[in-house]
Scaffold this motif. Structure first.
Motif, PDB file in Angstrom:
ATOM      1  N   ARG A  96      31.895  23.639   1.961  1.00 28.02           N
ATOM      2  CA  ARG A  96      30.514  24.098   1.861  1.00 28.02           C
ATOM      3  C   ARG A  96      29.609  23.073   1.181  1.00 28.02           C
ATOM      4  N   VAL A  97      30.090  22.456   0.096  1.00 30.26           N
ATOM      5  CA  VAL A  97      29.256  21.506  -0.637  1.00 30.26           C
ATOM      6  C   VAL A  97      29.006  20.262   0.203  1.00 30.26           C
ATOM      7  N   LEU A  98      30.080  19.714   0.834  1.00 26.37           N
ATOM      8  CA  LEU A  98      29.917  18.515   1.655  1.00 26.37           C
ATOM      9  C   LEU A  98      29.014  18.784   2.853  1.00 26.37           C
ATOM     10  N   LEU A  99      29.232  19.958   3.535  1.00 30.66           N
ATOM     11  CA  LEU A  99      28.395  20.273   4.692  1.00 30.66           C
ATOM     12  C   LEU A  99      26.939  20.433   4.283  1.00 30.66           C
ATOM     13  N   SER A 100      26.704  21.015   3.110  1.00 29.40           N
ATOM     14  CA  SER A 100      25.330  21.157   2.616  1.00 29.40           C
ATOM     15  C   SER A 100      24.698  19.782   2.380  1.00 29.40           C
ATOM     16  N   GLN A 101      25.493  18.813   1.831  1.00 25.48           N
ATOM     17  CA  GLN A 101      24.974  17.465   1.611  1.00 25.48           C
ATOM     18  C   GLN A 101      24.664  16.774   2.935  1.00 25.48           C
ATOM     19  N   VAL A 102      25.553  16.954   3.929  1.00 24.11           N
ATOM     20  CA  VAL A 102      25.333  16.318   5.232  1.00 24.11           C
ATOM     21  C   VAL A 102      24.046  16.849   5.863  1.00 24.11           C
ATOM     22  N   ILE A 103      23.897  18.177   5.891  1.00 22.44           N
ATOM     23  CA  ILE A 103      22.701  18.767   6.507  1.00 22.44           C
ATOM     24  C   ILE A 103      21.458  18.378   5.713  1.00 22.44           C
ATOM     25  N   GLY A 104      21.555  18.328   4.374  1.00 26.38           N
ATOM     26  CA  GLY A 104      20.416  17.903   3.569  1.00 26.38           C
ATOM     27  C   GLY A 104      20.013  16.464   3.875  1.00 26.38           C
ATOM     28  N   ASN A 105      21.021  15.563   4.032  1.00 22.15           N
ATOM     29  CA  ASN A 105      20.724  14.179   4.395  1.00 22.15           C
ATOM     30  C   ASN A 105      20.033  14.095   5.750  1.00 22.15           C
ATOM     31  N   LEU A 106      20.539  14.875   6.723  1.00 19.00           N
ATOM     32  CA  LEU A 106      19.951  14.835   8.066  1.00 19.00           C
ATOM     33  C   LEU A 106      18.521  15.390   8.042  1.00 19.00           C
ATOM     34  N   PHE A 107      18.272  16.439   7.261  1.00 14.98           N
ATOM     35  CA  PHE A 107      16.909  16.960   7.130  1.00 14.98           C
ATOM     36  C   PHE A 107      16.002  15.901   6.497  1.00 14.98           C
ATOM     37  N   SER A 108      16.530  15.179   5.487  1.00 12.35           N
ATOM     38  CA  SER A 108      15.735  14.151   4.824  1.00 12.35           C
ATOM     39  C   SER A 108      15.402  13.027   5.793  1.00 12.35           C
ATOM     40  N   ASN A 109      16.400  12.584   6.589  1.00 12.60           N
ATOM     41  CA  ASN A 109      16.153  11.540   7.583  1.00 12.60           C
ATOM     42  C   ASN A 109      15.125  11.996   8.616  1.00 12.60           C
ATOM     43  N   ALA A 110      15.219  13.290   9.048  1.00 11.23           N
ATOM     44  CA  ALA A 110      14.270  13.800  10.034  1.00 11.23           C
ATOM     45  C   ALA A 110      12.851  13.831   9.454  1.00 11.23           C
TER      46      ALA A 110
END
Length: 621
Positions: A503-517
């Motif tokens: 859960r923590v890693l997936l949250s970081q991945v999605i947060g990074n992708l939102f930041s890049n977008a």
């Protein structure tokens, strides 16, 4: 409308809150609806059935009345036909003699035939012989004879006997009704022309009709009817049947009353059926309520109390419950398994510590922490840059004027209104700051999770558990709205989708992708944009697609995006975020792919994870 709003408000205020009370209320409602439905069904079945039976009985009475009247008249017709086909009468009409008259119109002959009156009518309508007899005393009744003669004079023999040699019908004789039988006078072998007609009459009284019908019947002569009529009362039904005369014209009505026994029986059966059904439903609801309390509510209360003890004490001791092979037993087993899993996870969390000496892991942590801290910086910057709602000097001036007792009342009211508006704006500003601080708190919590849940070794595969991807997307979308100065509209599904991931890693991945977008949208020079997320379950996999309307990239550069240090923007260095995101997805048994239709066409990030089918089925159940 206000009355209905108040009624619904009271209903909501007094609605049961506990599960047991709700179930009892639901069962009571079901019992009432069932009783009403059964009552309506029985009323629709029983009442019409007995009404039809009652109608059939009345129709039977009418047919029996018609048959009785027809049979009564038919007997007179049979007697008069025998006299009309007698050779002696044929000869008599040719040459009348006193002996035949005395023999044929003898008292004994009329008594044997059961007729009150007899007459012979010549072809020209002249009455040759006519006699009326009281069958009880044997005396002649001249008055009745005269009425019979007047009635015979009105008979159209040619029309009545146009098709047959004899006929019968009812005739009104003053205040009495008699069945008339008429027949042609001819030889028995049918030879020779008709030499007149013979007429016989037989009185019918209300007593005779009552005997025939086995009912208390009356003959209503003043009000003859043309068709049977039925008048329905509360306990009886009045039936009237026409007594038809010559040519079918009614001369009287045969009336009688029939008790409504079938309707009363139908009402009694309906009451009995409804009472029995309601009683059965009440007993059934009581038994169901008792079984629900014993088999469902009490075990759920024990589970709830144990959960409260675990929450208060923090001691993850399993719940001891008698084994059961039903859903409650499965719930207890799953609850104990969850406690055991939480205990193991707690031990793992306490035993894990990240080694920040490894460069890539340390840089990745800092990168993720930086992305998570961006919303906090934005919230704090907005809070510091926010100007006071009201100038302090102006506020002090208003307070000093209010303290002056000599100012006019109108001025005092305006100052009071001004101070009230100032207080309201301060309250609103405080609520806005509270909301921003809440978002900052969530972002800070995300930072703490990132720091506290790093792997001990970079090459180790992180533990994966069933987690709701929709919840993780929604949480990061809320934080990402404050990650920059642009206004970003988010669109994501509302239904849960379960996948196997950390859960923590997936949250970081999605947060990074939102930041890049968000950075790609800002690179277009627009003041805002949109990010949409779709989640699809394809067999054993869950596919998350994140779309943005940012600057996009050249499709030929897609394979290089995940290389360490590569970036599509010249003003930015690093490129560690996508590299770390791809490695994290591979470590969780998934994959990350970036797609774009070209510069200016936006981009899509496609994440693939293994579906947690068991968890999804448990949640759906």
């Amino acid at each position: 409308m206000s009355f209905f709003r108040a009624a619904f408000s009271r209903m909501g205020r007094y609605a049961p809150r506990s599960l047991g009370a709700k179930l009892v209320a639901i069962l009571t409602g079901i019992a009432l609806l069932g009783a009403g439905a059964v009552t309506l069904l029985l009323a629709l079945v029983i009442t019409p059935s007995f009404d039809r039976l009652e109608q059939q009985a009345i129709d039977g009475h009418i047919e029996r009345t018609r048959a009785a009247l027809a049979e009564y008249a038919t007997k007179v017709r049979a007697s008069v036909r025998d006299y009309g086909d007698w050779n002696e009468s044929y000869a008599y009409m040719a040459a009348p003699n006193r002996a035949f008259e005395q023999d044929s119109f003898a008292t004994s002959a009329m008594v044997n035939l059961g007729v009150n009156g007899m007459a012979y009518v010549a072809p020209d309508g002249r009455i040759v012989i006519a006699r009326w007899l009281d069958l009880q005393s044997g005396r002649d009744l001249p008055a009745m004879r005269a009425q019979m003669i007047r009635a015979i004079a009105k008979i159209d023999f040619r029309t009545a006997l146009a098709r047959e040699s004899s006929d019968s019908f009812y005739v009104r004789l003053g205040d009495r009704i008699a069945a008339f039988g008429i027949a042609k006078v001819r030889r028995t072998d049918g030879t020779g022309e008709s030499r007149g007609h013979v007429v016989m009459a037989r009185l019918i009284s209300a007593a005779q009709l009552s005997t025939l019908l086995q009912l208390d019947a009356q003959l209503d002569m003043p009000h003859p009817i043309t068709a049977p009529t039925i008048t329905t009362g509360e306990t009886q039904i009045r039936v009237a049947v026409p007594v038809r005369g010559e040519g079918g014209v009614p001369v009287a009505s045969a009336t009688y009353r029939v008790p409504r026994d079938l309707s009363e029986l139908g009402r009694s059966m309906l009451q009995l059926a409804v009472g029995g059904t309601i009683g059965l439903l009440l007993v059934l609801m009581a038994v169901l309520s008792l079984m629900i309390v014993r088999l469902v509510l009490r075990p759920l209360n024990r589970v709830e109390r144990h959960m409260g003890l675990v929450r208060k004490s923090g001691n993850l001791t399993p719940l001891t419950e008698a084994p059961r092979a039903d859903e409650i037993g499965s719930l207890v087993t799953s609850f104990n398994a969850m406690l055991s899993q939480l205990k193991d996870l707690r031990e793992q969390v306490e035993a894990q510590s990240f080694k920040l000496g490894q460069s890539e892991s340390a840089v990745a942590v800092m990168h993720n922490v930086r992305n998570a801290l961006n919303p906090i910086s934005t919230v704090l910057s907005q809070g510091l840059a926010q100007a006071p709602a009201t100038d302090r000097a102006l506020l002090d001036r208003a307070l000093s004027e209010l303290a002056d007792e000599g100012i006019p009342a109108a001025r005092r009211q305006k100052l009071a209104a001004f101070l009230a508006a100032v207080l309201q704006s301060e309250v609103q500003a405080r609520e806005e700051r509270k909301e921003q601080l809440s978002i900052g708190r969530d972002a800070l919590h995300n930072v703490l999770e990132i720091i506290g849940r790093q792997q001990e070794q970079a090459h180790e595969r992180p533990p994966v558990d069933p987690c709701d991807v929709t919840d993780i997307v929604a949480r990061n979308a809320t934080i990402a709205r404050y990650s920059g100065s642009n206004s970003i509209a988010f669109d994501f599904p509302s239904l849960p989708h379960w996948a196997l991931a950390n859960r923590v890693l997936l949250s970081q991945v999605i947060g990074n992708l939102f930041s890049n977008a968000a950075e790609a949208i800002a690179a277009t020079g627009r003041s805002g944009g949109s990010i949409s997320v779709t989640i699809a379950e394809r067999g054993q996999q869950v596919e998350i697609t994140i779309r943005d309307d940012g600057e996009g990239f050249d499709p030929d550069a897609a394979p290089q995006l995940f290389q360490r240090g590569f970036s599509t923007r010249a003003h930015k260095s690093g490129g560690l975020g996508l590299h770390w995101c791809a490695n994290s997805m591979i470590a969780m048994g998934g994959s990350l792919e970036l797609r774009s239709d070209g510069k200016g066409c936006g981009a899509r990030a496609v994440l693939t994870l293994q579906a947690a089918a068991t968890m999804a089925e448990d949640v759906a159940a």
